[in-house]
Design a protein around this motif. Sequence first.
Motif, PDB file in Angstrom:
ATOM      1  N   ASP A 211       0.781  -1.358  -0.015  1.00 36.60           N
ATOM      2  CA  ASP A 211       0.204  -0.260  -0.031  1.00 36.60           C
ATOM      3  C   ASP A 211       0.892   1.216  -0.193  1.00 36.60           C
ATOM      4  O   ASP A 211       0.278   2.434   0.236  1.00 36.60           O
ATOM      5  CB  ASP A 211      -0.975  -0.112   1.310  1.00 36.60           C
ATOM      6  CG  ASP A 211      -0.150   0.182   2.725  1.00 36.60           C
ATOM      7  OD1 ASP A 211       0.969  -0.196   2.641  1.00 36.60           O
ATOM      8  OD2 ASP A 211      -0.687   0.835   3.294  1.00 36.60           O
TER       9      ASP A 211
ATOM     10  N   SER B 155       3.189  10.532 -13.724  1.00 31.02           N
ATOM     11  CA  SER B 155       1.775  10.313 -14.211  1.00 31.02           C
ATOM     12  C   SER B 155       1.469  11.170 -15.289  1.00 31.02           C
ATOM     13  O   SER B 155       2.463  12.008 -15.713  1.00 31.02           O
ATOM     14  CB  SER B 155       1.023  10.443 -12.652  1.00 31.02           C
ATOM     15  OG  SER B 155       1.329  11.986 -12.358  1.00 31.02           O
TER      16      SER B 155
ATOM     17  N   THR C 172       6.298   9.162  -9.587  1.00 34.86           N
ATOM     18  CA  THR C 172       5.734   8.282  -8.813  1.00 34.86           C
ATOM     19  C   THR C 172       6.660   8.240  -7.527  1.00 34.86           C
ATOM     20  O   THR C 172       7.814   8.714  -7.316  1.00 34.86           O
ATOM     21  CB  THR C 172       5.771   6.763  -9.094  1.00 34.86           C
ATOM     22  OG1 THR C 172       7.450   6.608  -9.445  1.00 34.86           O
ATOM     23  CG2 THR C 172       5.171   7.000 -10.580  1.00 34.86           C
TER      24      THR C 172
ATOM     25  N   GLN D 267       2.407   3.042  -2.296  1.00 31.24           N
ATOM     26  CA  GLN D 267       1.876   4.143  -3.330  1.00 31.24           C
ATOM     27  C   GLN D 267       0.846   4.963  -3.044  1.00 31.24           C
ATOM     28  O   GLN D 267       0.887   5.857  -3.611  1.00 31.24           O
ATOM     29  CB  GLN D 267       2.005   3.239  -4.631  1.00 31.24           C
ATOM     30  CG  GLN D 267       3.296   2.686  -5.141  1.00 31.24           C
ATOM     31  CD  GLN D 267       3.368   2.410  -6.697  1.00 31.24           C
ATOM     32  OE1 GLN D 267       2.989   3.200  -7.372  1.00 31.24           O
ATOM     33  NE2 GLN D 267       3.795   1.155  -6.816  1.00 31.24           N
ATOM     34  N   THR D 268      -0.153   4.284  -2.013  1.00 31.59           N
ATOM     35  CA  THR D 268      -1.176   5.189  -1.944  1.00 31.59           C
ATOM     36  C   THR D 268      -1.303   5.740  -0.362  1.00 31.59           C
ATOM     37  O   THR D 268      -2.029   6.257  -0.061  1.00 31.59           O
ATOM     38  CB  THR D 268      -2.377   4.249  -2.141  1.00 31.59           C
ATOM     39  OG1 THR D 268      -2.425   3.153  -1.142  1.00 31.59           O
ATOM     40  CG2 THR D 268      -2.517   4.074  -3.565  1.00 31.59           C
ATOM     41  N   ASN D 269      -0.203   5.350   0.105  1.00 30.76           N
ATOM     42  CA  ASN D 269      -0.126   5.822   1.681  1.00 30.76           C
ATOM     43  C   ASN D 269       0.766   7.296   1.807  1.00 30.76           C
ATOM     44  O   ASN D 269       1.844   7.207   1.923  1.00 30.76           O
ATOM     45  CB  ASN D 269       0.322   4.521   2.598  1.00 30.76           C
ATOM     46  CG  ASN D 269       0.123   4.895   4.183  1.00 30.76           C
ATOM     47  OD1 ASN D 269       0.342   6.034   4.521  1.00 30.76           O
ATOM     48  ND2 ASN D 269      -0.434   3.794   4.751  1.00 30.76           N
ATOM     49  N   ASN D 270      -0.123   8.222   1.953  1.00 26.32           N
ATOM     50  CA  ASN D 270       0.708   9.350   1.968  1.00 26.32           C
ATOM     51  C   ASN D 270       1.427   9.702   3.204  1.00 26.32           C
ATOM     52  O   ASN D 270       2.661  10.470   3.258  1.00 26.32           O
ATOM     53  CB  ASN D 270      -0.173  10.512   1.834  1.00 26.32           C
ATOM     54  CG  ASN D 270      -1.035  10.772   0.477  1.00 26.32           C
ATOM     55  OD1 ASN D 270      -0.210  10.137  -0.531  1.00 26.32           O
ATOM     56  ND2 ASN D 270      -2.140  11.377   0.248  1.00 26.32           N
TER      57      ASN D 270
END
Length: 313
Positions: free
Chosen positions: A47, A97, A103, A49-52
Motif C-alpha cells: 500500500d 503520471s 511516482t 504508493q497510496t499511503n501519503n
Amino acid sequence: MHQLFRLVLGQKDLSRAGDLFSLDDSEIEDSLTEALEQIKIISSSSDYQTNNNDQAVVEICITRITTAIRETESIEKHAKALVGLWDSCLEHNLRPSGKDEDTPHAKIASDIMSCILQNYNRPPVMALAIPIAVKFLHRGNKELCRNMSNYLSLAAITKADLLADHTEVIVKSILQGNAMLLRVLPAVYDKQPQPINRHLTELLALMSQLEQPEQYHLLRLLHVAAKRKQPEVVQKCIPFLIGHLKDSTHNDVILSILIEIAGYEPVALNSFLPMLKEIAERFPYLIGQMARIYGAVGHVDEVNISNSEQTTE
C-alpha cells in the motif's frame, strides 16, 4: 538503531520525523544502514504508493540519512544499504503520471541518486552503484535518466572500466535520444569497441540532431576509433567526416582525424582528394593540414609508380 529512528520508522510517526534533524550527525551515523533497510521494507509494502503518511515519513528520513552520510563522509560504510534501497525502486513503477509528477518510488530514487553518484571518485561505491544506475536509463523517466546521465559522464572520467561492461546499454540509450551519454563513449571505446562499432552508422546519423557539445563528443569518439586502425571503422568514418568538413565549427577536429587515418590508410582517402581540394579553396586556413593528407596519399602513389616501373623492368 537510534531510538528516534526506531520510533519514527517502526510506528511511521510523521509527527516525530522532523525531530531527527535536532540530532547530531555523529549521534545517528551508526544507525543509518539499519534505518535504510527499514525504509526498504516500508517502501516495498503493497500500500506504499497510496499511503501519503508513509511516503512523507520515508521522504523525511531519507533526507536526514543522506545529509548525515555527506556530513560524516561515511558513504562507503553505508553504500550497500543505500544502493540496495535504490535497486528496490526498480521493482516499481517509475514513469511520471499524466500530471508529470514523479511516482513515490521515483522520488526515492531521485533523492538518493545524488548522494550515491556524487561519489564518482570512490571506486568501491561506484562498483556497487553503476550496475544499478544503468538500469534506470530505460525505465521511462526522462528526468531520472537525464540526471543519471550527468553522473555517469562524470564517472567515465575516473572509472571508465566500470562503465565499459554496460556499453551496449549506454549506446542504446543514446540512440533513443539520450545524447548526453555520448561523452561516455570515448572513455569506454578502448575497452569495449564492438558494441559501438556495431551501431556506428546509427550514431553518425545523429550528428545533425545534436547540440554542438554532443557533436564534439561524437567526433572525439571517431578520433579514438581512428587510432585503433580498424578498416571497417575507417570505411564508415571517411565519407561522414568529409561531408562535415564544410562546417567550420568542427573542421579542425575533423582534419585531425583524417590526418590520423592518412598516416596508416592513405589509399582510403585517394578518391576524396578532389573534395578536399574544393574545401581547402573555401577555407584557406586549412591548407596546411590538407597538405599533410595530400602528402600521405601522394607518397603512396609514388611508391606504387616506383614498384610498377621496377616490375616493368
